[in-house]
Design a protein around this motif. Structure first.
Motif, short mmCIF file in Angstrom:
data_model
loop_
_atom_site.label_atom_id
_atom_site.label_comp_id
_atom_site.label_asym_id
_atom_site.label_seq_id
_atom_site.Cartn_x
_atom_site.Cartn_y
_atom_site.Cartn_z
N THR A 1 44.86 34.52 32.28
CA THR A 1 46.18 34.10 31.80
C THR A 1 47.31 34.54 32.71
O THR A 1 48.44 34.06 32.57
CB THR A 1 46.44 34.68 30.39
N LYS A 2 47.03 35.45 33.64
CA LYS A 2 48.05 35.94 34.56
C LYS A 2 47.63 35.65 36.00
O LYS A 2 46.46 35.79 36.35
CB LYS A 2 48.25 37.45 34.38
N PRO A 3 48.59 35.26 36.86
CA PRO A 3 48.22 34.99 38.26
C PRO A 3 47.80 36.26 38.96
O PRO A 3 48.24 37.36 38.64
CB PRO A 3 49.51 34.42 38.86
N SER A 4 46.91 36.11 39.92
CA SER A 4 46.39 37.22 40.70
C SER A 4 46.70 36.97 42.17
O SER A 4 46.56 35.84 42.66
CB SER A 4 44.88 37.33 40.49
N ILE A 5 47.13 38.01 42.86
CA ILE A 5 47.42 37.87 44.29
C ILE A 5 46.19 37.35 45.04
O ILE A 5 46.29 36.44 45.86
CB ILE A 5 47.88 39.22 44.88
N SER A 6 45.03 37.92 44.74
CA SER A 6 43.80 37.50 45.42
C SER A 6 43.48 36.03 45.15
O SER A 6 43.11 35.29 46.06
CB SER A 6 42.62 38.37 44.97
N VAL B 1 33.95 48.63 54.38
CA VAL B 1 34.29 48.87 52.97
C VAL B 1 35.47 47.98 52.61
O VAL B 1 36.53 48.03 53.25
CB VAL B 1 34.66 50.34 52.71
N TYR B 2 35.28 47.13 51.61
CA TYR B 2 36.36 46.32 51.06
C TYR B 2 36.92 47.03 49.83
O TYR B 2 36.16 47.48 48.97
CB TYR B 2 35.86 44.94 50.63
N VAL B 3 38.24 47.11 49.75
CA VAL B 3 38.88 47.73 48.60
C VAL B 3 39.88 46.74 48.00
O VAL B 3 40.71 46.18 48.73
CB VAL B 3 39.63 49.03 48.99
N ASP B 4 39.79 46.53 46.70
CA ASP B 4 40.74 45.65 46.02
C ASP B 4 40.79 46.06 44.56
O ASP B 4 39.79 46.54 44.00
CB ASP B 4 40.32 44.19 46.15
N ASN B 5 41.96 45.87 43.92
CA ASN B 5 42.07 46.23 42.51
C ASN B 5 41.81 45.06 41.58
O ASN B 5 41.90 45.19 40.37
CB ASN B 5 43.45 46.84 42.21
N GLY C 1 42.90 45.89 50.21
CA GLY C 1 43.47 44.67 49.67
C GLY C 1 42.78 43.47 50.25
O GLY C 1 43.41 42.48 50.63
N ALA C 2 41.46 43.54 50.31
CA ALA C 2 40.66 42.57 51.07
C ALA C 2 40.74 41.16 50.52
O ALA C 2 40.62 40.19 51.27
CB ALA C 2 39.19 43.03 51.08
N GLY C 3 40.94 41.00 49.21
CA GLY C 3 40.97 39.67 48.64
C GLY C 3 39.58 39.08 48.47
O GLY C 3 38.56 39.74 48.71
N LEU C 4 39.55 37.81 48.09
CA LEU C 4 38.28 37.13 47.82
C LEU C 4 37.57 36.74 49.10
O LEU C 4 38.21 36.44 50.11
CB LEU C 4 38.54 35.88 46.98
N PRO C 5 36.25 36.73 49.09
CA PRO C 5 35.51 36.29 50.28
C PRO C 5 35.83 34.85 50.63
O PRO C 5 36.03 34.01 49.76
CB PRO C 5 34.04 36.42 49.84
N THR C 6 35.90 34.57 51.91
CA THR C 6 36.09 33.21 52.40
C THR C 6 35.28 33.08 53.68
O THR C 6 34.33 33.83 53.88
CB THR C 6 37.60 32.91 52.61
#
Length: 266
Positions: A13-18, A102-106, A79-84
């Motif tokens: 329901t809320k937008p995500s930066i990633s 190491v990927y770090v994201d919240n 703040g790696a974001g989604l894989p692409t």
């Protein structure tokens, strides 16, 4: 791949930066709420999708530089974001087969997709954590297991720090990570740039529809590198950082909305 979470809860329901970044890159791992943000950003700044692509391209060039020319074998992608396509671990490990990433994201969706992508890769891990707290990230068991802090590390804050307000102390966040790594480590930052009226309009759109996205001046961004040695060509607009194709003398509005640089810790 190891994770400290067994389940993933995703708020649709809320937008995500990633997820917004994924949508701008043409990905499918996003929801209508994220696409609505993209539509509003496009209304303010046509071709905003190209900015996401430019940021992704410099990530590739930067990691190739760090792996092939510097020879780094440890990467902390914050703040790696989604894989692409062409993710940090794929580039680094193609050039340095023993590299640890190491990927770090919240955002929990990053963990969900990273888990599937990295199932057979024991040199790469995704950690769900708030990177604004360097101590918590650095003390995470998976980070401790993957990174040898006696050896140089690439600290990557690519397209991330502009989502921190001034009261969240982005410079302190940078130093929190860089103070933990030894001489020879490198800092890799890209950041929205206050390059004029177009940047001001885009910033207003990010703040209104996504809730964050600060466009800082080049001098403010340079301050993030204080104490570290910038590598050539220094802090420049994204297309001008070690380009792998011809770059026009006069950049477009989109090409002037972000800058980037890599620096070495003496």
């Amino acid at each position: 791949m190891t994770s400290s979470r067994s389940t993933v809860e995703i708020d649709q329901t809320k937008p995500s930066i990633s997820r917004v970044y994924d949508a701008l890159l043409g990905g499918k791992d996003n929801y209508p709420v994220d696409e609505r943000v993209c539509e509003n950003l496009r209304a303010t700044t046509p071709h905003i999708d190209d900015l996401a692509k430019l940021n992704r391209e410099i990530l590739g060039r930067g990691v190739r530089y760090l792996a092939s020319e510097v020879g780094l074998r440890q990467y902390l992608d914050l703040g790696a974001g989604l894989p692409t396509e062409e993710n940090t671990h794929q580039i680094a490990q193609s050039l340095q087969p023993g590299a640890h990433v190491v990927y770090v994201d919240n955002d929990p969706i990053v963990l969900a997709h990273g888990r599937a992508l990295l199932e057979e890769n024991d040199r790469t891990v995704v950690v769900t954590a708030d990177l604004r707290n360097p101590d918590n990230v650095l003390e995470h068991p998976d980070v401790q297991r993957m990174i040898d802090f006696d050896q140089p590390v690439a600290v990557m804050l690519v397209g991330l720090l502009h989502y921190l307000d001034d009261d969240e102390d982005p410079a302190g966040v940078v130093d929190g990570y860089m103070n933990a790594v030894p001489s020879g480590s490198h800092l890799f930052i890209t950041h929205f740039c206050d390059s004029g009226p177009d940047a001001e309009r885009t910033e207003k759109s990010f703040l209104e529809f996504l809730g964050s996205g600060r466009f800082r001046t080049q001098d403010q961004i340079l301050d993030l590198f204080l104490g570290y040695d910038l590598v050539e060509p220094g802090l420049v607009y994204l297309p001008r950082w070690r380009p792998n194709r011809i770059v026009r003398d006069k950049l477009t509005t989109i090409e002037r909305l972000m800058v980037g640089a890599i620096a070495r810790k003496p």
